[in-house]
Structures are given as C-alpha cells and as structure tokens.
Motif scaffolding. Structure first.
Motif, short mmCIF file in Angstrom:
data_model
loop_
_atom_site.label_atom_id
_atom_site.label_comp_id
_atom_site.label_asym_id
_atom_site.label_seq_id
_atom_site.Cartn_x
_atom_site.Cartn_y
_atom_site.Cartn_z
N ASP A 76 51.31 36.32 44.50
CA ASP A 76 50.12 35.50 44.70
C ASP A 76 49.44 35.28 43.36
O ASP A 76 49.48 36.15 42.49
CB ASP A 76 49.17 36.20 45.68
CG ASP A 76 47.97 35.33 46.06
OD1 ASP A 76 48.08 34.09 46.02
OD2 ASP A 76 46.93 35.90 46.41
N ASP A 77 48.86 34.13 43.20
CA ASP A 77 48.10 33.82 41.99
C ASP A 77 46.66 33.52 42.39
O ASP A 77 46.36 32.41 42.83
CB ASP A 77 48.72 32.63 41.26
CG ASP A 77 48.00 32.30 39.96
OD1 ASP A 77 46.97 32.94 39.65
OD2 ASP A 77 48.48 31.39 39.25
N PRO A 78 45.76 34.50 42.26
CA PRO A 78 44.37 34.31 42.67
C PRO A 78 43.65 33.19 41.93
O PRO A 78 42.59 32.74 42.36
CB PRO A 78 43.71 35.66 42.38
CG PRO A 78 44.81 36.62 42.19
CD PRO A 78 46.01 35.85 41.77
N ASP A 79 44.22 32.72 40.82
CA ASP A 79 43.59 31.63 40.07
C ASP A 79 43.90 30.26 40.68
O ASP A 79 43.26 29.27 40.31
CB ASP A 79 44.05 31.65 38.61
CG ASP A 79 43.55 32.89 37.88
OD1 ASP A 79 42.45 33.38 38.22
OD2 ASP A 79 44.26 33.37 36.98
N GLN A 80 44.85 30.21 41.61
CA GLN A 80 45.19 28.95 42.28
C GLN A 80 44.17 28.67 43.40
O GLN A 80 43.55 29.59 43.92
CB GLN A 80 46.59 29.04 42.88
CG GLN A 80 47.70 29.13 41.86
CD GLN A 80 47.83 27.86 41.05
OE1 GLN A 80 47.78 26.75 41.58
NE2 GLN A 80 47.98 28.02 39.74
N PRO A 81 44.04 27.41 43.80
CA PRO A 81 43.14 27.09 44.91
C PRO A 81 43.61 27.79 46.20
O PRO A 81 44.81 27.95 46.43
CB PRO A 81 43.28 25.57 45.05
CG PRO A 81 43.83 25.10 43.75
CD PRO A 81 44.66 26.22 43.21
N ARG A 85 47.42 28.65 47.77
CA ARG A 85 47.86 30.04 47.98
C ARG A 85 48.32 30.24 49.42
O ARG A 85 49.34 30.88 49.68
CB ARG A 85 46.72 31.01 47.64
CG ARG A 85 46.38 31.04 46.17
CD ARG A 85 45.09 31.80 45.90
NE ARG A 85 45.22 33.21 46.26
CZ ARG A 85 44.17 34.03 46.41
NH1 ARG A 85 42.94 33.58 46.24
NH2 ARG A 85 44.37 35.29 46.74
N ALA A 139 38.99 34.02 50.24
CA ALA A 139 38.78 33.10 49.11
C ALA A 139 38.57 31.68 49.62
O ALA A 139 37.74 30.93 49.09
CB ALA A 139 39.98 33.16 48.16
#
Length: 194
Positions: A76-81, A85, A139
């Motif tokens: 997972d990339d928490p910086d993506q919208p 995600r 998120a």
C-alpha cells in the motif's frame, strides 16, 4: 525415520502440502486422514511424519504460509489517493483469491479447526490484513471521498464480498477476469459511497 525410496525432500514436502490443501478444501479438515494424504502423494503414511508432526501442524502450516504470502504481497502507498488505494486493494485481493482458491477457502473455512494458540496466530495475521483495508477506508472518510457508517463493518463486508468470488467464478465462464475485477471494483466503490 527412513524416507520412502525414491522420495526427495524438496519434492515430497511440497507434494504433501499440496495434497493436504486439496483434500482439506474438498472434503474438510476433519474428514481427511493422514493416510489419505499419503495415498494422494504416493508415499507411506509414516513418510508424512518426516515433514510434519501431525495433521494439526500441517493445517496450521498451510494457513500460516497462506497469510504470510497475502501479507507480503500486499503493498500500500499511503501517499496515493484513497480511492486509488482501494482499487489496488480490490484488484489485488480478487486476483490473488482466484489464483489460490483452495488456500483462500481453507483460510476461511478451516480456521475453526485450529488449536487456540494456532487460531490466535492466524487471527492476528488476518487482522493485520483487515487493518490495511480499514486504514484505506478511514483515509477515504477523512478525504471526504468515502462514506461508510462504520469502517470496521465495511472492511469485513468488503473482504467477504471480494473473497466470495472464489465460490462461483470459473475461468472460461461468461466473464473474463478483467471484466470481473472491473465489476467488483464498481461494486466496492459503491459500497463505500464513492
């Protein structure tokens, strides 16, 4: 303990695991004996005990390795919208589930047959995976792009819906995988009010 003539650890061990996974998924853990597993592999029943102490340990090993693969495979990339995600989660979950149907089935249906200690370990791994999805939903709520009354319930409902595809989907059917995954992504997006 002597190994059956012609058996090799690097071949026989995986064959035992594959046979056990298949038999447990088809007949249920309680209905399968070590003798049946040995017969499916083509070894004497005593040979299996060179690879696992007992049937319970074999089941735990199958569920534990499944969860380790699931957790290692999820990035997972928490910086993506949040919606991107979530889409990644949906696509990843369905693709893995379809490629490992017996392992997924065991992870849900045979958890009840583990000893309390083994059950707690697998449940903790499952919780880590569920928490990853719940983080995405939180998120999404914070960003105002998802609307669910309870993120935990939505997490469990989504995973149940996504995993359920293994109960009915067969390659070569009416829907190809890409179309199927696209439809499930639409359903998941609707389920979170996006």
């Amino acid at each position: 303990m002597a190994r059956t003539q012609g058996s090799r650890a690097e071949i026989t061990g995986p064959l035992i695991r594959d046979a056990a996974r298949h038999l447990f998924a088809r007949h249920g853990y309680a209905a399968v004996s070590m003798r049946q597993i040995a017969s499916a592999v083509g070894v004497q029943v005593g040979t299996i005990y060179g690879y696992t102490p007992d049937k319970q340990a074999l089941l735990f090993d199958l569920l534990d390795s499944h969860m380790q693969i699931v957790l290692a495979g999820w990035q997972d990339d928490p910086d993506q919208p949040p919606l991107l995600r979530l889409e990644h989660f949906v696509r990843n979950h369905i693709a893995y589930s379809l490629d490992h149907q017996e392992a997924v089935f065991l992870a849900y249906m045979e958890l009840r047959n583990l000893t309390p200690e083994h059950h707690a370990r697998i449940a903790a791994q499952r919780r880590r995976y569920e928490d990853a999805l719940e983080d995405i939903l939180r998120a999404g709520q914070q960003a105002g792009v998802m609307h669910v009354p309870d993120t935990r319930l939505a997490t469990l409902a989504l995973i149940g819906m996504l995993t359920g595809v293994t109960n009915w989907y067969r390659d070569g059917g009416r829907l190809d995988r890409d179309r199927l995954i696209g439809i499930y992504w639409d359903l998941a997006r609707g389920a979170v009010g996006a």
